[in-house]
Structure formats: structure tokens, C-alpha cells
Motif scaffolding. Structure first.
Motif, PDB file in Angstrom:
ATOM      1  N   UNK A 218      43.741   3.153  -0.533  1.00 42.34           N
ATOM      2  CA  UNK A 218      43.934   1.745  -0.197  1.00 42.34           C
ATOM      3  C   UNK A 218      43.005   0.906  -1.060  1.00 42.34           C
ATOM      4  N   UNK A 219      43.558   0.004  -1.816  1.00 47.36           N
ATOM      5  CA  UNK A 219      42.739  -0.904  -2.611  1.00 47.36           C
ATOM      6  C   UNK A 219      41.921  -1.796  -1.678  1.00 47.36           C
ATOM      7  N   UNK A 220      40.646  -1.932  -1.974  1.00 41.73           N
ATOM      8  CA  UNK A 220      39.770  -2.773  -1.158  1.00 41.73           C
ATOM      9  C   UNK A 220      40.286  -4.200  -1.079  1.00 41.73           C
ATOM     10  N   UNK A 221      40.930  -4.670  -2.137  1.00 41.99           N
ATOM     11  CA  UNK A 221      41.405  -6.058  -2.173  1.00 41.99           C
ATOM     12  C   UNK A 221      42.491  -6.340  -1.140  1.00 41.99           C
ATOM     13  N   UNK A 222      43.144  -5.307  -0.616  1.00 47.58           N
ATOM     14  CA  UNK A 222      44.197  -5.525   0.380  1.00 47.58           C
ATOM     15  C   UNK A 222      43.648  -5.613   1.796  1.00 47.58           C
ATOM     16  N   UNK A 223      42.369  -5.292   1.972  1.00 41.97           N
ATOM     17  CA  UNK A 223      41.809  -5.188   3.319  1.00 41.97           C
ATOM     18  C   UNK A 223      41.324  -6.513   3.892  1.00 41.97           C
ATOM     19  N   UNK A 224      41.103  -7.495   3.039  1.00 46.99           N
ATOM     20  CA  UNK A 224      40.481  -8.731   3.514  1.00 46.99           C
ATOM     21  C   UNK A 224      41.208  -9.956   2.966  1.00 46.99           C
ATOM     22  N   UNK A 225      40.941 -11.101   3.609  1.00 42.27           N
ATOM     23  CA  UNK A 225      41.527 -12.355   3.130  1.00 42.27           C
ATOM     24  C   UNK A 225      40.576 -13.009   2.130  1.00 42.27           C
ATOM     25  N   UNK A 226      40.903 -14.214   1.741  1.00 43.70           N
ATOM     26  CA  UNK A 226      40.101 -14.894   0.712  1.00 43.70           C
ATOM     27  C   UNK A 226      38.704 -15.259   1.207  1.00 43.70           C
ATOM     28  N   UNK A 227      38.503 -15.201   2.521  1.00 47.31           N
ATOM     29  CA  UNK A 227      37.191 -15.501   3.097  1.00 47.31           C
ATOM     30  C   UNK A 227      36.379 -14.241   3.372  1.00 47.31           C
ATOM     31  N   UNK A 228      36.935 -13.097   3.026  1.00 45.81           N
ATOM     32  CA  UNK A 228      36.232 -11.849   3.246  1.00 45.81           C
ATOM     33  C   UNK A 228      36.411 -11.267   4.626  1.00 45.81           C
ATOM     34  N   UNK A 229      37.258 -11.880   5.432  1.00 50.67           N
ATOM     35  CA  UNK A 229      37.515 -11.373   6.777  1.00 50.67           C
ATOM     36  C   UNK A 229      38.644 -10.346   6.732  1.00 50.67           C
ATOM     37  N   UNK A 230      38.643  -9.393   7.670  1.00 50.93           N
ATOM     38  CA  UNK A 230      39.706  -8.377   7.672  1.00 50.93           C
ATOM     39  C   UNK A 230      41.085  -9.003   7.770  1.00 50.93           C
ATOM     40  N   UNK A 231      42.017  -8.498   6.981  1.00 54.23           N
ATOM     41  CA  UNK A 231      43.397  -8.983   7.021  1.00 54.23           C
ATOM     42  C   UNK A 231      44.018  -8.662   8.376  1.00 54.23           C
ATOM     43  N   UNK A 232      45.004  -9.430   8.755  1.00 56.85           N
ATOM     44  CA  UNK A 232      45.660  -9.220  10.048  1.00 56.85           C
ATOM     45  C   UNK A 232      46.209  -7.802  10.139  1.00 56.85           C
ATOM     46  N   UNK A 233      45.940  -7.148  11.253  1.00 62.28           N
ATOM     47  CA  UNK A 233      46.434  -5.801  11.571  1.00 62.28           C
ATOM     48  C   UNK A 233      45.858  -4.701  10.691  1.00 62.28           C
ATOM     49  N   UNK A 234      44.816  -5.014   9.900  1.00 62.72           N
ATOM     50  CA  UNK A 234      44.277  -3.977   9.014  1.00 62.72           C
ATOM     51  C   UNK A 234      43.593  -2.869   9.809  1.00 62.72           C
ATOM     52  N   UNK A 235      42.908  -3.228  10.900  1.00 59.89           N
ATOM     53  CA  UNK A 235      42.266  -2.196  11.723  1.00 59.89           C
ATOM     54  C   UNK A 235      43.315  -1.287  12.359  1.00 59.89           C
ATOM     55  N   UNK A 236      44.368  -1.897  12.849  1.00 61.87           N
ATOM     56  CA  UNK A 236      45.458  -1.137  13.462  1.00 61.87           C
ATOM     57  C   UNK A 236      46.067  -0.166  12.454  1.00 61.87           C
ATOM     58  N   UNK A 245      46.598  11.169   7.790  1.00 65.75           N
ATOM     59  CA  UNK A 245      46.319  11.219   6.361  1.00 65.75           C
ATOM     60  C   UNK A 245      44.819  11.213   6.093  1.00 65.75           C
ATOM     61  N   UNK A 246      44.465  11.674   4.910  1.00 68.02           N
ATOM     62  CA  UNK A 246      43.118  11.458   4.396  1.00 68.02           C
ATOM     63  C   UNK A 246      43.149  10.109   3.682  1.00 68.02           C
ATOM     64  N   UNK A 247      42.384   9.166   4.181  1.00 69.99           N
ATOM     65  CA  UNK A 247      42.463   7.798   3.691  1.00 69.99           C
ATOM     66  C   UNK A 247      41.172   7.443   2.953  1.00 69.99           C
ATOM     67  N   UNK A 248      41.339   6.905   1.745  1.00 66.37           N
ATOM     68  CA  UNK A 248      40.196   6.495   0.935  1.00 66.37           C
ATOM     69  C   UNK A 248      40.344   5.031   0.534  1.00 66.37           C
ATOM     70  N   UNK A 249      39.217   4.324   0.522  1.00 69.50           N
ATOM     71  CA  UNK A 249      39.186   2.950   0.043  1.00 69.50           C
ATOM     72  C   UNK A 249      38.809   2.985  -1.436  1.00 69.50           C
ATOM     73  N   UNK A 250      39.562   2.284  -2.251  1.00 70.47           N
ATOM     74  CA  UNK A 250      39.313   2.269  -3.691  1.00 70.47           C
ATOM     75  C   UNK A 250      38.857   0.870  -4.100  1.00 70.47           C
ATOM     76  N   UNK A 251      37.687   0.807  -4.730  1.00 68.33           N
ATOM     77  CA  UNK A 251      37.144  -0.478  -5.171  1.00 68.33           C
ATOM     78  C   UNK A 251      36.698  -0.369  -6.618  1.00 68.33           C
TER      79      UNK A 251
END
Length: 331
Positions: A218-236, A245-251
């Protein structure tokens, strides 16, 4: 195996294997935590003894129990985490381990009551100077002894960032590298079990079984909005994905800009916490990653797996990403 359609359960997690749970001071093997563990992992055998009040008796009991049962995993909370550290040769998870027991007991001097029923029927006990000395001696004499490389890799420490009772992070990390903070207090409540304990148990279960799950980047850029807050439903979405799955954050790893990578680490620790521990990859060449799926704002060129373009017409939100993976059946 008992199932309950009204709660989240993981019937395959640690299935047909033994877990010894070690409770905290003034508690028993009939605590609410034991019930939670049995509900979350109905396929596992949860063995939860009453720990003797006196440390020497407790160590003898634990030694005999482990020799008899040969547990696949030991989970200890508070005082039980202290005793769990002494169990070498097996996987163990220590939640807010109370290596400072002797420092806390003086405030409890006098007559006390166990908070949960005990098998021997005894519900009252005395905290005395002698008992406090017993705990000080056992901690000094048996905690953090004879630790080899295998033991270091098989012990996990989980520490609540709001724990106002014990703080033994420094004592643990002096010997063990796998130390994680979680959002919570001293007690192992249902939210902590679900969000933080179960992911660690899943890692241990996968390693014990030699299980290789499909990999999702998962690209780190997809996880948050322009204010740095978590995107809607990202935790879910993240918690849904880590179940299968084995999930990795890519930055990105900007040259000469270590501060950016530090901010990514801090954001991940704050918003994703334990499930993302050790699962952040910093690279400027994401196309070289080997895996099954890559969720990113734009597909990584030459990525050998399936690219998912987050923000596209097909995947405008994380809810649509969840729908996509749910149709795969968690493969």
C-alpha cells in the motif's frame, strides 16, 4: 470449539494448539481476559491457571505446567507478563509486563481480595514486607536470565501508551528488540485484544505453520488526506486486509531527507500502530518489489503483480478497495 455469531472470531488462529495465559496480580484464571481469548480463538486450547501468590511457588508451578503442556504460545499480562518472560524456548507475548512488581506492592500493604474467583476458594490475602521482598528477589534472580538469540526473537512486548500503573519499556528493550506501543491502558480489554494482540498472534501463527500469505503493498500516499489525517475507511480496510494478507506500507526514501521518513514512521505508529510494526518499506524503486497487489495513486511501472489505482473511477475510496478484495474471498 465454540462459535459465537455475535462477535468477531478467528477459529483457524492457533487451531488445535495450546496457549497458556498468565494473569495479573490479584486476578485468577477466571478473569474476563481469559473469556476474551477463548472467544477470539475458539480453535485454540486456552490454559489459564491460578498463579500462586508467592513467587517461588509461582515459578515452580509455571515450570511444571510448561513441561507438562508444552505450550505453543504464552500470553502474560502485568504480573503474568513478568512470569512469562522467564519461559524460554517458546513464543510469548508480554502485555504491560510488571517487572517493577516490588515497587508497586508497598501501596497495597495489608489485607486484599482477589478480583476474580480462585479455584482453591481463597479470596483474601495479605501483602506484607516479606511478600514484597519475595517479589524483589525473584525479579532480581530470575528475570532476564540466560537469554539467547532464539529467546530474543520469540518474545514480544506490548506496552500501552496510556498505562498509568507500570512502565517497563526500558527494562524489556534492554534485552528484547520486539517491543511495540499500542493505544490503551494497563488492562487487556476487548479492543486491545482485537486491534493489537490478534495481529501479533497471527504473525506467530503464520511463522509456526510456515504459512505464506499473499502480499499487498500500500502506497503511503493513499492512506491520508491532504491534511495528513487518515483517509476515510482506511483503518477498516487495513484491518480487513491483514486478516488474509501480508500487508506492507511503501513510502519514498528521499535522498538527504531523513526527516520525511521519520514523519512516515511516526504517522504509521500513531494511526496504524501495532499491525504495521516492521511492515514499512522505504524505497524509490517500488517497481522492484515482489508481491501480489500494489495499491497506489498510479500503478507502479513494471510491477509484476496486480496494480490497484487508488482514486481511479474503479477505486475512488477504500470501501471500493474492500469490496474488490472481499470478492476475491481473502484467497
Amino acid at each position: 470449539m465454540e462459535s459465537n455469531p455475535y462477535i468477531i472470531q478467528y477459529p483457524e488462529l492457533m487451531k488445535d494448539r495450546k496457549i497458556i495465559y498468565l494473569h495479573g496480580f490479584m486476578s485468577s484464571g477466571q478473569s474476563g481476559t481469559v473469556r476474551l481469548l477463548r472467544e477470539f480463538m475458539p480453535g485454540a486450547e486456552i490454559i489459564a491457571p491460578d498463579i500462586p501468590l508467592h513467587p517461588a511457588e509461582a515459578v515452580d508451578m509455571l515450570t511444571s505446567l510448561c513441561e507438562k503442556e508444552k505450550p505453543d504460545l504464552v500470553i502474560g499480562t502485568s504480573m503474568g507478563g513478568m512470569y512469562g518472560e522467564m519461559v524460554h524456548g517458546t513464543d510469548r507475548i508480554l502485555v504491560n509486563p510488571a517487572f517493577s512488581m516490588a515497587d508497586h506492592l508497598p501501596s497495597l500493604t495489608g489485607r486484599q481480595e482477589f478480583q476474580n474467583p480462585r479455584q482453591d476458594g481463597v479470596q483474601e490475602f495479605m501483602v506484607t514486607k516479606g511478600l514484597i521482598k519475595e517479589y524483589r528477589d525473584v525479579i532480581a534472580g530470575q528475570c532476564f536470565k540466560s537469554i539467547d538469540a532464539a529467546d530474543r526473537s520469540r518474545a514480544w512486548g506490548l506496552f500501552g501508551d496510556e498505562d498509568d500503573i507500570v512502565n517497563t519499556w526500558d527494562a524489556f528493550t534492554a534485552y528484547y528488540p520486539q517491543a511495540l506501543h499500542f493505544h490503551g491502558g494497563h488492562r487487556l480489554i476487548d479492543k486491545v485484544v482485537y486491534h493489537y494482540l490478534m495481529p501479533v498472534v497471527r504473525w506467530i501463527d503464520d511463522r509456526q505453520q510456515g504459512r505464506e500469505r499473499p502480499i499487498v503493498y500500500i502506497s503511503f500516499d493513499t492512506l491520508h488526506d491532504s491534511y495528513g489525517k487518515p483517509a476515510a475507511s482506511v483503518h477498516k480496510a487495513f484491518e480487513y486486509l491483514i486478516e488474509s494478507y501480508r500487508v506492507y506500507i511503501v513510502a519514498a526514501a528521499p535522498t538527504n531527507d531523513a526527516a520525511t521518513m521519520q514523519r512516515v514512521t511516526e504517522w504509521t505508529e500513531q494511526y496504524l500502530s501495532v499491525p504495521a510494526w516492521g511492515h514499512v518499506i522505504y524505497t524509490n524503486q517500488p517497481q522492484l518489489l515482489y508481491g501480489d497487489y500494489f495499491i497506489s495513486p498510479s500503478q507502479a511501472a513494471d510491477f509484476m503483480g496486480t496494480g490497484i489505482s487508488y482514486g481511479s473511477d474503479e477505486f475512488k475510496t477504500w470501501e471500493e478497495v474492500i469490496t474488490f478484495f472481499s470478492r476475491l474471498g481473502g484467497q
